[in-house]
Design a protein around this motif. Structure first.
Motif, PDB file in Angstrom:
ATOM      1  N   GLN A 134      39.275   3.560  29.085  1.00 11.70           N
ATOM      2  CA  GLN A 134      39.759   4.321  27.942  1.00 11.70           C
ATOM      3  C   GLN A 134      40.100   3.341  26.836  1.00 11.70           C
ATOM      4  O   GLN A 134      40.757   2.331  27.085  1.00 11.70           O
ATOM      5  N   VAL A 135      39.684   3.653  25.634  1.00 10.88           N
ATOM      6  CA  VAL A 135      39.954   2.780  24.498  1.00 10.88           C
ATOM      7  C   VAL A 135      41.458   2.780  24.237  1.00 10.88           C
ATOM      8  O   VAL A 135      42.092   3.829  24.162  1.00 10.88           O
ATOM      9  N   VAL A 136      42.020   1.594  24.138  1.00 12.44           N
ATOM     10  CA  VAL A 136      43.445   1.428  23.866  1.00 12.44           C
ATOM     11  C   VAL A 136      43.575   0.738  22.512  1.00 12.44           C
ATOM     12  O   VAL A 136      43.099  -0.386  22.348  1.00 12.44           O
ATOM     13  N   PRO A 137      44.194   1.399  21.538  1.00 12.82           N
ATOM     14  CA  PRO A 137      44.276   0.805  20.208  1.00 12.82           C
ATOM     15  C   PRO A 137      45.156  -0.446  20.154  1.00 12.82           C
ATOM     16  O   PRO A 137      44.935  -1.323  19.344  1.00 12.82           O
ATOM     17  N   ALA A 138      46.156  -0.536  21.043  1.00 11.56           N
ATOM     18  CA  ALA A 138      47.101  -1.654  20.984  1.00 11.56           C
ATOM     19  C   ALA A 138      47.051  -2.463  22.276  1.00 11.56           C
ATOM     20  O   ALA A 138      47.979  -2.442  23.074  1.00 11.56           O
ATOM     21  N   ILE A 139      45.963  -3.194  22.467  1.00 11.48           N
ATOM     22  CA  ILE A 139      45.807  -4.003  23.687  1.00 11.48           C
ATOM     23  C   ILE A 139      46.900  -5.064  23.769  1.00 11.48           C
ATOM     24  O   ILE A 139      47.382  -5.378  24.862  1.00 11.48           O
ATOM     25  N   THR A 140      47.343  -5.579  22.621  1.00 12.51           N
ATOM     26  CA  THR A 140      48.396  -6.610  22.615  1.00 12.51           C
ATOM     27  C   THR A 140      49.689  -6.065  23.218  1.00 12.51           C
ATOM     28  O   THR A 140      50.315  -6.720  24.053  1.00 12.51           O
ATOM     29  N   GLY A 141      50.080  -4.867  22.838  1.00 16.08           N
ATOM     30  CA  GLY A 141      51.297  -4.254  23.379  1.00 16.08           C
ATOM     31  C   GLY A 141      51.181  -3.995  24.869  1.00 16.08           C
ATOM     32  O   GLY A 141      52.149  -4.164  25.625  1.00 16.08           O
ATOM     33  N   LEU A 142      50.005  -3.585  25.287  1.00 14.81           N
ATOM     34  CA  LEU A 142      49.751  -3.331  26.700  1.00 14.81           C
ATOM     35  C   LEU A 142      49.912  -4.627  27.502  1.00 14.81           C
ATOM     36  O   LEU A 142      50.575  -4.655  28.550  1.00 14.81           O
ATOM     37  N   ILE A 143      49.346  -5.697  26.996  1.00 11.91           N
ATOM     38  CA  ILE A 143      49.448  -6.993  27.671  1.00 11.91           C
ATOM     39  C   ILE A 143      50.893  -7.507  27.610  1.00 11.91           C
ATOM     40  O   ILE A 143      51.385  -8.091  28.582  1.00 11.91           O
ATOM     41  N   ASP A 144      51.597  -7.246  26.506  1.00 15.70           N
ATOM     42  CA  ASP A 144      53.027  -7.619  26.411  1.00 15.70           C
ATOM     43  C   ASP A 144      53.816  -7.018  27.565  1.00 15.70           C
ATOM     44  O   ASP A 144      54.615  -7.705  28.209  1.00 15.70           O
ATOM     45  N   ARG A 145      53.611  -5.732  27.812  1.00 18.15           N
ATOM     46  CA  ARG A 145      54.364  -5.046  28.871  1.00 18.15           C
ATOM     47  C   ARG A 145      54.021  -5.610  30.251  1.00 18.15           C
ATOM     48  O   ARG A 145      54.902  -5.763  31.105  1.00 18.15           O
ATOM     49  N   LEU A 146      52.742  -5.918  30.465  1.00 17.45           N
ATOM     50  CA  LEU A 146      52.345  -6.511  31.748  1.00 17.45           C
ATOM     51  C   LEU A 146      52.935  -7.912  31.913  1.00 17.45           C
ATOM     52  O   LEU A 146      53.343  -8.299  33.009  1.00 17.45           O
ATOM     53  N   GLU A 147      52.993  -8.656  30.816  1.00 15.07           N
ATOM     54  CA  GLU A 147      53.546 -10.008  30.869  1.00 15.07           C
ATOM     55  C   GLU A 147      55.045  -9.958  31.183  1.00 15.07           C
ATOM     56  O   GLU A 147      55.549 -10.757  31.995  1.00 15.07           O
ATOM     57  N   LYS A 148      55.766  -9.017  30.573  1.00 14.94           N
ATOM     58  CA  LYS A 148      57.208  -8.877  30.837  1.00 14.94           C
ATOM     59  C   LYS A 148      57.474  -8.583  32.305  1.00 14.94           C
ATOM     60  O   LYS A 148      58.508  -8.975  32.844  1.00 14.94           O
ATOM     61  N   ARG A 149      56.551  -7.908  32.956  1.00 12.74           N
ATOM     62  CA  ARG A 149      56.704  -7.587  34.381  1.00 12.74           C
ATOM     63  C   ARG A 149      56.202  -8.714  35.287  1.00 12.74           C
ATOM     64  O   ARG A 149      56.272  -8.600  36.506  1.00 12.74           O
TER      65      ARG A 149
END
Length: 158
Positions: free
Chosen positions: A76-91
């Motif tokens: 699925q196209v995600v407009p904010a890949i940076t935010g998605l990766i931010d959340r994964l990095e925080k975890r």
């Protein structure tokens, strides 16, 4: 479900305006129900389907990837890949580093904790896939995939 099933399911009084309309609405209705099931499944692992998708891509690649390339491979196209990766990095599920040659490029890598999490998810997820399509035969599954790919190919020419 027999022909006209969607019409009855959504309690539509008049027939659809065209077979194309009925087919598109069937796809949308099915997608919505599947998204709900996948969303509930991934919530039990404290993930979203998009977060899982990023981790799946990284595990499959087996090496760090530029974040933009991850975005291009998403289901699925995600407009904010940076935010998605931010959340994964925080975890603690991914880590990032800048490319030495081109500082604009950011590489993302999967962590050992994420690999362990994916290993826990693999079998239950495969069972969910089988459950969701369990009413279809192997030839029907192949035909369904072929038809969906044909629709997407047509969309890409627009």
């Amino acid at each position: 479900m027999s022909s006209g099933g969607l019409q009855q399911e959504i309690k539509k009084k008049l027939p659809f305006d065209s077979l194309e309309q009925e087919a598109n609405l069937n796809i949308l209705r099915t997608n919505d129900q599947m998204q709900n099931r996948f969303g509930r499944f991934f919530r039990t692992y404290d993930l979203t389907p998009s977060q899982y998708n990023v981790l799946r891509i990284l595990r499959g690649e087996g090496k760090p990837m530029p974040s933009l390339e991850i975005g291009e491979r998403m289901i699925q196209v995600v407009p904010a890949i940076t935010g998605l990766i931010d959340r994964l990095e925080k975890r603690g599920l991914v880590c990032r580093r800048r490319c030495e040659e081109d500082r604009r490029v950011v590489y993302v890598d999967i962590t050992p904790d994420a690999k362990k999490l994916l290993k826990r998810i693999d079998k239950p997820l495969m069972a969910l896939h089988k459950q969701l399509c369990g009413t279809l035969t192997q030839p029907e599954l192949k035909e369904l995939s072929r038809l969906m790919e044909k629709i997407r190919a047509g969309l890409n020419t627009m």
